[in-house]
Scaffold this motif. Structure first.
Motif, PDB file in Angstrom:
ATOM      1  N   GLY A 229      23.571  -6.583 -47.042  1.00  0.00           N
ATOM      2  CA  GLY A 229      22.682  -7.446 -46.269  1.00  0.00           C
ATOM      3  C   GLY A 229      22.588  -7.018 -44.821  1.00  0.00           C
ATOM      4  N   ASN A 230      22.850  -7.945 -43.925  1.00  0.00           N
ATOM      5  CA  ASN A 230      22.726  -7.681 -42.491  1.00  0.00           C
ATOM      6  C   ASN A 230      24.051  -7.379 -41.803  1.00  0.00           C
ATOM      7  OD1 ASN A 230      19.797  -8.153 -42.067  1.00  0.00           O
ATOM      8  ND2 ASN A 230      20.289 -10.214 -42.762  1.00  0.00           N
TER       9      ASN A 230
ATOM     10  N   ILE B  51      27.804 -22.348 -46.237  1.00  0.00           N
ATOM     11  CA  ILE B  51      27.891 -21.123 -45.445  1.00  0.00           C
ATOM     12  C   ILE B  51      27.766 -19.920 -46.364  1.00  0.00           C
ATOM     13  CG2 ILE B  51      29.264 -19.757 -43.823  1.00  0.00           C
ATOM     14  CD1 ILE B  51      30.758 -22.300 -43.063  1.00  0.00           C
ATOM     15  N   THR B  52      26.700 -19.136 -46.185  1.00  0.00           N
ATOM     16  CA  THR B  52      26.547 -17.894 -46.941  1.00  0.00           C
ATOM     17  C   THR B  52      26.875 -16.729 -46.019  1.00  0.00           C
ATOM     18  OG1 THR B  52      24.194 -17.607 -46.382  1.00  0.00           O
ATOM     19  CG2 THR B  52      24.718 -18.915 -48.348  1.00  0.00           C
ATOM     20  N   VAL B  53      27.530 -15.724 -46.550  1.00  0.00           N
ATOM     21  CA  VAL B  53      27.906 -14.557 -45.750  1.00  0.00           C
ATOM     22  C   VAL B  53      27.409 -13.282 -46.421  1.00  0.00           C
ATOM     23  CG1 VAL B  53      29.967 -15.686 -44.813  1.00  0.00           C
ATOM     24  CG2 VAL B  53      30.157 -14.312 -46.898  1.00  0.00           C
ATOM     25  N   ASP B  54      27.230 -12.243 -45.620  1.00  0.00           N
ATOM     26  CA  ASP B  54      26.979 -10.892 -46.122  1.00  0.00           C
ATOM     27  C   ASP B  54      28.261 -10.098 -45.911  1.00  0.00           C
ATOM     28  OD1 ASP B  54      24.390 -11.749 -46.446  1.00  0.00           O
ATOM     29  OD2 ASP B  54      23.535 -10.475 -44.873  1.00  0.00           O
ATOM     30  N   PHE B  55      28.879  -9.641 -46.990  1.00  0.00           N
ATOM     31  CA  PHE B  55      30.067  -8.802 -46.840  1.00  0.00           C
ATOM     32  C   PHE B  55      29.715  -7.526 -46.080  1.00  0.00           C
ATOM     33  CE2 PHE B  55      31.602 -10.927 -50.878  1.00  0.00           C
ATOM     34  CZ  PHE B  55      32.652 -11.599 -50.261  1.00  0.00           C
ATOM     35  N   TYR B  56      30.710  -6.936 -45.459  1.00  0.00           N
ATOM     36  CA  TYR B  56      30.482  -5.684 -44.744  1.00  0.00           C
ATOM     37  C   TYR B  56      29.936  -4.616 -45.704  1.00  0.00           C
ATOM     38  CZ  TYR B  56      32.822  -7.555 -40.666  1.00  0.00           C
ATOM     39  OH  TYR B  56      33.145  -8.316 -39.570  1.00  0.00           O
TER      40      TYR B  56
END
Length: 229
Positions: free
Chosen positions: A46-47, A38-43
């Motif tokens: 990215g998106n 699972i990859t995330v974009d921190f606030y």
């Protein structure tokens, strides 16, 4: 929080560095199809949408990440973090130990040392700002000036927080990897973190702040060995 999921199996959560996004790990996770990557974009990256005007602290980022992980019905994950992502991982491991199985921290940011040069530069900048009575005065670090306006409040809160107290409270298995030619996170700081985190191992490698990303197959192999250790 924007995310992508790859593969199936044991959960591995990837936390990216400042100015990057979850996309940085995509070449790595392609070599790990037998894990739920699972990859995330921190606030603010990215998106994902930006934080509110007052900004986020590292603790808030950790809260949001834990909330996201619970929303995915994931009880425990291997955390793989880089640079700024290591700050979030350190706080998560203390505040939400039930969600963190173990952590692999590459180029870990989060510790601060007193620097007279940095202190003098900040004091001079504040004095000039007061004397000139201008809202936007050129000054500050290169990183601060390169940060988008929407993230400047967050940047200040993040870099000014020393996470030594959190590091001392970590109990999960932790592997710290540091690059000897890293100009962003000094090698000595990573070794100091190793001393603070009781249940940790340390490995030094040649290269810069992004050394492992140049070798995604190697990075993936390290993650696989660590996850199954």
């Amino acid at each position: 929080m924007y995310s992508k999921t790859y593969g199936n199996g044991k959960t591995v959560l990837y936390l990216h560095g400042w100015g990057a996004s979850g996309q940085a790990f995509e070449p790595v996770v392609r070599h790990l199809p037998n894990y739920l990557n699972i990859t995330v974009d921190f606030y603010g990256f990215g998106n994902s949408p930006p934080p509110p005007e007052q900004g986020f602290t590292v603790s808030v980022y950790a809260d949001k990440t834990a909330e996201f992980l619970r929303g995915c019905n994931q009880q425990k994950a291997v955390i793989v973090a880089h640079s700024f992502g290591c700050r979030v991982a350190l706080v998560m491991a203390v505040k939400y130990p039930e969600l963190v199985d173990r952590m692999l921290l590459f180029a870990p940011a989060g510790l601060r040392r007193f620097s007279f040069k940095r202190w003098a530069k900040v004091r001079l900048y504040k004095l000039r700002k007061r004397l000139c009575k201008r809202k936007k005065l050129q000054g500050g670090s290169d990183d601060y000036n390169a940060t988008p306006d929407a993230l400047k409040s967050t940047f200040v809160k993040v870099v000014n927080q020393d996470l030594s107290a959190y590091a001392r409270k970590i109990r999960c298995k932790t592997l710290i990897i540091a690059a000897k030619q890293d100009a962003a996170v000094p090698y000595r700081d990573a070794k100091r973190l190793h001393k603070l985190v009781k249940n940790s191992d340390f490995t030094g490698i040649d290269g810069d702040h992004f050394a492992l990303f140049y070798m995604p197959e190697v990075y993936a192999k390290i993650i696989r060995l660590f996850a199954e250790e």
